[in-house]
Write a protein that holds these residues in place. Structure first.
Motif, PDB file in Angstrom:
ATOM      1  N   GLU A  20       0.836  -1.200   0.000  1.00  0.00           N
ATOM      2  CA  GLU A  20       0.000   0.000   0.000  1.00  0.00           C
ATOM      3  C   GLU A  20       0.871   1.250   0.000  1.00  0.00           C
ATOM      4  O   GLU A  20       0.528   2.257  -0.630  1.00  0.00           O
ATOM      5  CB  GLU A  20      -0.921   0.001   1.215  1.00  0.00           C
ATOM      6  CG  GLU A  20      -2.067  -1.007   1.117  1.00  0.00           C
ATOM      7  CD  GLU A  20      -2.900  -1.043   2.382  1.00  0.00           C
ATOM      8  OE1 GLU A  20      -2.480  -0.422   3.394  1.00  0.00           O
ATOM      9  OE2 GLU A  20      -3.958  -1.697   2.371  1.00  0.00           O
ATOM     10  N   ALA A  21       2.011   1.192   0.689  1.00  0.00           N
ATOM     11  CA  ALA A  21       2.908   2.346   0.759  1.00  0.00           C
ATOM     12  C   ALA A  21       3.651   2.559  -0.554  1.00  0.00           C
ATOM     13  O   ALA A  21       3.950   3.707  -0.931  1.00  0.00           O
ATOM     14  CB  ALA A  21       3.913   2.164   1.899  1.00  0.00           C
ATOM     15  N   VAL A  22       3.945   1.478  -1.275  1.00  0.00           N
ATOM     16  CA  VAL A  22       4.661   1.562  -2.560  1.00  0.00           C
ATOM     17  C   VAL A  22       3.864   0.746  -3.581  1.00  0.00           C
ATOM     18  O   VAL A  22       4.214  -0.401  -3.899  1.00  0.00           O
ATOM     19  CB  VAL A  22       6.094   1.029  -2.439  1.00  0.00           C
ATOM     20  CG1 VAL A  22       6.899   1.330  -3.703  1.00  0.00           C
ATOM     21  CG2 VAL A  22       6.792   1.616  -1.224  1.00  0.00           C
ATOM     22  N   PRO A  23       2.771   1.298  -4.095  1.00  0.00           N
ATOM     23  CA  PRO A  23       1.857   0.511  -4.933  1.00  0.00           C
ATOM     24  C   PRO A  23       2.426   0.059  -6.272  1.00  0.00           C
ATOM     25  O   PRO A  23       1.855  -0.833  -6.905  1.00  0.00           O
ATOM     26  CB  PRO A  23       0.659   1.455  -5.126  1.00  0.00           C
ATOM     27  CG  PRO A  23       1.187   2.819  -4.847  1.00  0.00           C
ATOM     28  CD  PRO A  23       2.256   2.652  -3.828  1.00  0.00           C
ATOM     29  N   ASP A  24       3.531   0.640  -6.725  1.00  0.00           N
ATOM     30  CA  ASP A  24       4.097   0.201  -7.994  1.00  0.00           C
ATOM     31  C   ASP A  24       5.014  -1.018  -7.819  1.00  0.00           C
ATOM     32  O   ASP A  24       5.469  -1.611  -8.798  1.00  0.00           O
ATOM     33  CB  ASP A  24       4.868   1.332  -8.676  1.00  0.00           C
ATOM     34  CG  ASP A  24       6.258   1.535  -8.081  1.00  0.00           C
ATOM     35  OD1 ASP A  24       6.361   1.512  -6.833  1.00  0.00           O
ATOM     36  OD2 ASP A  24       7.224   1.699  -8.839  1.00  0.00           O
ATOM     37  N   ALA A  25       5.291  -1.391  -6.567  1.00  0.00           N
ATOM     38  CA  ALA A  25       6.194  -2.517  -6.312  1.00  0.00           C
ATOM     39  C   ALA A  25       5.531  -3.831  -6.709  1.00  0.00           C
ATOM     40  O   ALA A  25       4.323  -4.033  -6.539  1.00  0.00           O
ATOM     41  CB  ALA A  25       6.584  -2.554  -4.835  1.00  0.00           C
ATOM     42  N   HIS A  26       6.350  -4.725  -7.232  1.00  0.00           N
ATOM     43  CA  HIS A  26       5.879  -6.068  -7.597  1.00  0.00           C
ATOM     44  C   HIS A  26       6.976  -7.050  -7.234  1.00  0.00           C
ATOM     45  O   HIS A  26       8.153  -6.828  -7.541  1.00  0.00           O
ATOM     46  CB  HIS A  26       5.563  -6.148  -9.093  1.00  0.00           C
ATOM     47  CG  HIS A  26       4.928  -7.454  -9.485  1.00  0.00           C
ATOM     48  ND1 HIS A  26       5.666  -8.586  -9.765  1.00  0.00           N
ATOM     49  CD2 HIS A  26       3.628  -7.806  -9.637  1.00  0.00           C
ATOM     50  CE1 HIS A  26       4.850  -9.574 -10.075  1.00  0.00           C
ATOM     51  NE2 HIS A  26       3.608  -9.134 -10.002  1.00  0.00           N
TER      52      HIS A  26
END
Length: 232
Positions: A20-26
């Motif tokens: 949620e804090a870094v939504p682009d992370a995968h």
């Protein structure tokens, strides 16, 4: 007969704050295991490759995540990094997918994580096992979306298999008498039960019926004889 299903477990508790804090992370899971303490508490250890536009923000999020006990970077290849992440002790009433897979003879082929949830491609021994996964996860307060099902024995037939949402809509429509004449229900009523718009129900039912017809005809339905659907 076994089959391969791609499912998404939406909003699982582990690592949710991080994504949620870094939504682009995968992240793509490379390996995992668990550590069991003397009191029986379990901490899960994940090795995952992360891609993100901001690794510093991702590491800060991991440090602030209440479900993360410790982590460290193991490799940096420029556009992605490998991390070892150890969770805090996991409550005994949490549903851990990998224990379910072990106990139900489900083989994980690929696993990843994003802000949307845990994405898993796995080989299931039966549809009962897939339904058991859905019931187990939903019973814990999360949700499972079945993205795709394919048969390894018959790849051509797999092209026509329904998605989870299409199967749900078509099955509900059949149970409620939508296909009967006269119809015993409407798109509005189906939509209310599914929690979506009537347009979404119409699209899922139409696409699902078309796939079923194509499967029944071996994919040889003539373009001169289109499948017609009654809309309400």
């Amino acid at each position: 007969m076994s089959f391969v299903a791609t499912v998404t477990v939406c909003n699982p508790p582990l690592f949710q704050k991080t994504f949620e804090a870094v939504p682009d992370a995968h992240s793509t899971v490379e390996n995992y295991h668990f550590l069991e303490g003397d009191s029986g508490e379990r901490r899960y250890v994940f090795f995952w490759w992360v891609t993100t536009g901001d690794f510093d923000a991702h590491e800060l999020a991991l440090a602030d995540d209440p479900t993360v006990g410790e982590f460290r970077e193991l490799a940096d290849v420029g556009d992605r990094r490998l991390y070892r992440i150890v969770t805090e002790p996991v409550p005994s009433d949490w549903t851990m997918l990998y224990l379910f897979f072990r106990d139900n003879d489900v083989t994980v082929l690929e696993s990843s994580r994003s802000v949307r949830g845990a994405h898993i491609e796995a080989r299931f021994p039966s549809f009962d096992a897939l339904q058991a996964l859905r019931a187990t996860v939903c019973g814990s307060g999360a949700d499972v979306e079945i993205e795709r099902i394919r048969s390894e024995a018959d790849p051509e037939l797999s092209e026509y298999r329904l998605t989870g949402k299409q199967r749900e809509a078509v099955a509900l429509a059949a149970r409620r008498g939508y296909f009967e004449t006269p119809s015993r229900t409407s798109l509005d009523e189906l939509a209310a039960e599914l929690g979506v718009t009537p347009q979404a129900v119409s699209k899922r039912v139409r696409a699902g019926v078309e796939k079923l017809v194509e499967t029944a005809l071996g994919g040889d339905s003539s373009p001169d004889e289109p499948v017609r659907h009654r809309e309400q």
